[in-house]
Design a protein around this motif. Structure first.
Motif, short mmCIF file in Angstrom:
data_model
loop_
_atom_site.label_atom_id
_atom_site.label_comp_id
_atom_site.label_asym_id
_atom_site.label_seq_id
_atom_site.Cartn_x
_atom_site.Cartn_y
_atom_site.Cartn_z
N MET A 194 20.13 -1.78 30.39
CA MET A 194 20.64 -1.40 29.07
C MET A 194 21.57 -2.46 28.48
SD MET A 194 19.37 1.47 27.97
CE MET A 194 17.82 0.89 28.69
N THR A 195 22.04 -3.38 29.31
CA THR A 195 22.93 -4.43 28.78
C THR A 195 22.19 -5.35 27.82
OG1 THR A 195 22.46 -5.85 30.70
CG2 THR A 195 24.41 -4.42 30.82
N VAL A 196 20.87 -5.26 27.78
CA VAL A 196 20.11 -6.05 26.81
C VAL A 196 20.47 -5.65 25.38
CG1 VAL A 196 18.13 -4.47 26.68
CG2 VAL A 196 17.78 -6.94 26.33
N LEU A 197 21.00 -4.45 25.20
CA LEU A 197 21.41 -3.99 23.86
C LEU A 197 22.53 -4.84 23.29
CD1 LEU A 197 21.34 -0.13 24.52
CD2 LEU A 197 19.74 -1.40 23.10
N TRP A 198 23.32 -5.47 24.15
CA TRP A 198 24.44 -6.27 23.66
C TRP A 198 23.96 -7.51 22.90
CZ3 TRP A 198 27.76 -2.88 23.56
CH2 TRP A 198 28.21 -2.15 24.67
N LYS A 199 22.70 -7.91 23.08
CA LYS A 199 22.17 -9.08 22.37
C LYS A 199 22.04 -8.81 20.88
CE LYS A 199 19.58 -10.92 26.31
NZ LYS A 199 18.22 -11.31 26.82
N GLU A 200 21.85 -7.52 20.54
CA GLU A 200 21.64 -7.17 19.14
C GLU A 200 22.78 -6.36 18.54
OE1 GLU A 200 18.15 -5.00 16.42
OE2 GLU A 200 17.85 -5.37 18.58
N TYR A 201 23.52 -5.62 19.40
CA TYR A 201 24.59 -4.74 18.91
C TYR A 201 25.91 -5.05 19.61
CZ TYR A 201 20.64 -1.93 17.23
OH TYR A 201 19.50 -1.50 16.62
N GLN A 202 26.98 -4.82 18.88
CA GLN A 202 28.31 -4.96 19.48
C GLN A 202 28.88 -3.60 19.84
OE1 GLN A 202 30.84 -7.54 17.20
NE2 GLN A 202 32.52 -7.49 18.68
#
Length: 491
Positions: A194-202
């Motif tokens: 789920m840390t892949v979400l940090w690439k697009e969202y803060q």
């Protein structure tokens, strides 16, 4: 010759006198013992015309022994709390990624949900924003996090584990957020992905918080973090803690020991489980309508008889009374009722109070003035505190409150918790109803059934054998019900 005969005569005389004295002393002792025995077992004869005892007689030691067994705490076998991080654990780095959380459910469901989110924030290296409490559940409670919990203590005590802030920075409020409904009972690998979400969202917004983390197969440091968060950091607000302490003191002033009974015989639980045994036709219909109208309760048609026979129904007030009596607790036992409004009110509750009249609630221990600022969730927090501190905790149903209290009591040294074997008890109760078993004969089988259900040390259950996948994860024993072995160990 004369002197010898005189000497023998003197010895014979002394021997007769000694024998006579020994016999007399023996008779006196027997007589005294008889009087003592008579007085000990003839209490009725030692009362005056007003029924007052003329002689104080100690109870036989067997009564003290039985009383001690009733209240005795299970041995902890040398086990104790162990929540310190391992040598590999490192303080979390400051993160510019933020996680907002909307909790769901009742108080204890939210408490364990918040604890899960602390661990998830650690895994995903996120800064956790103080969670929003559920305001739209059955309780319709408007309490905020700081109304229920000691917010400054929560933030400070977890400072080396997770960065926690009261609110999201102003400059991030207008940014798009990843709205995420994390998978139930998810493991370490899931959240690392789920840390892949940090690439697009803060900012990630978590829609639900309950049961978002697996019970087993997590790193030891994550499990211990959950215990530090729940048992040390997430304590109630000072005002709740203070009143909770007062309620315990007032109970102790009434009796040396007390039982906390979580009687889950409440409208929402009976409707959710579809349990209508002992209810009127009108009451059963009211519960059915409530279940139909509650959209997030997926199961609508429930066979009440099958539910009860499978042990999936809360014990009724009458059944709880029979159960406690069969365990050996006398009618004078002080019982604190840790529960919301009992469905049917005094009509159903009287089936318990007729057997155990010494029952009190927080409304009976605290004044209206003391309780005026406490809403539903805060009231449940008081019940939680009193239950944790009780000599014995008895839940009538294995819900969120029951599991949370049991786990906390295990963590505090395996304080006595009696878990009724509802499925087996129902079989005994039905035999009584059919006239096949007398209530006076119920004690031996009940004690036999519960000889290993008093809260003693045991490892957390891993789920039924032969079941795999997500169903198994759901059926595993809750980490918060039994944090052994990760947070309870030998050293």
């Amino acid at each position: 010759m004369v002197n010898q005969r005189g000497h023998h005569h003197l010895q014979s005389s002394r021997h007769r006198k000694s024998s006579f004295f020994s016999i007399s002393l023996y008779v006196i002792l027997i007589f005294a013992l008889s009087i003592f025995t008579f007085m000990l077992y003839s209490k009725d004869a030692l009362e005056d015309e007003y029924g007052m005892p003329l002689l104080r007689v100690e109870k036989p030691s067997i009564n003290k022994l039985l009383d001690g067994q009733l209240w005795q705490t299970p041995s902890s076998l040398g086990l104790r709390q162990c929540v310190k991080p391992t040598s590999k654990y490192r303080a979390t780095p400051v993160s510019e990624h933020y996680m907002t959380v909307k909790t769901n459910g009742g108080l204890n469901q939210m408490r364990t949900g918040v604890t899960d989110m602390v661990a998830v924030a650690r895994i995903m290296n996120a800064t956790l924003v103080i969670p929003q409490l559920d305001k739209s559940s059955f309780w319709q409670d408007s309490s905020t996090f700081s109304n229920i919990f000691d917010e400054p203590h929560f933030i400070k005590s977890l400072g080396k584990d997770v960065r926690i802030v009261k609110e999201i920075p102003k400059e991030l409020e207008s940014l798009p957020r990843a709205r995420k409904h994390f998978s139930s009972w998810a493991g370490l690998g899931y959240y690392e992905e789920m840390t892949v979400l940090w690439k697009e969202y803060q900012v990630i917004h978590v829609v639900k918080s309950d049961s978002r983390l697996a019970n087993n197969d997590l790193p030891l440091d994550i499990q211990r973090l959950r215990c530090r968060a729940l048992y040390h950091a997430l304590r109630f607000s000072p005002s709740i803690e203070s009143l909770g302490k007062k309620l315990v003191e007032r109970l102790r002033s009434r009796a040396q020991r007390y039982i906390a009974l979580h009687l889950r015989y409440e409208k929402d639980m009976l409707s959710f489980t579809g349990c209508t045994y002992g209810l009127t036709v009108a009451e059963s219909e009211e519960l059915r309508i409530m279940r139909e109208k509650t959209s997030h309760w997926k199961v609508k048609n429930i066979n009440s008889t099958e539910q009860r026979e499978a042990g999936l129904c809360p014990l009724t007030p009458k059944e709880v009374g029979i159960f406690l009596k069969a365990l050996g607790y006398p009618p004078s036992t002080l019982i604190y009722l840790a529960a919301g409004e009992i469905y049917g009110g005094d009509t159903h509750l009287s089936e318990l109070t007729s057997r155990f009249p010494n029952i009190v609630s927080e409304e009976m221990l605290a004044s209206t003035e003391e309780l005026k600022d406490f809403s539903n969730h805060a009231s449940a927090a008081l019940d939680y505190i009193v239950s944790i501190e009780s000599d014995i905790f008895v839940p009538s149903y294995s819900g969120n409150m029951a599991r949370a209290v049991e786990g906390h009591r295990r963590f505090l040294g395996h304080r006595k918790t009696i878990n009724p074997d509802r499925k087996s008890l129902v079989q005994l109760f039905d035999k009584m109803e059919a006239g096949q078993l007398e209530e006076s004969s119920l004690s031996p089988p009940v004690l036999q059934l519960h000889r290993k259900r008093f809260g003693g040390p045991r490892r957390r259950g891993s789920g039924p054998p032969g079941i795999k996948g997500r169903v198994r994860l759901r059926l595993e024993e809750s980490f918060y019900q039994n944090p052994f072995p990760e947070c309870i160990c030998n050293s």
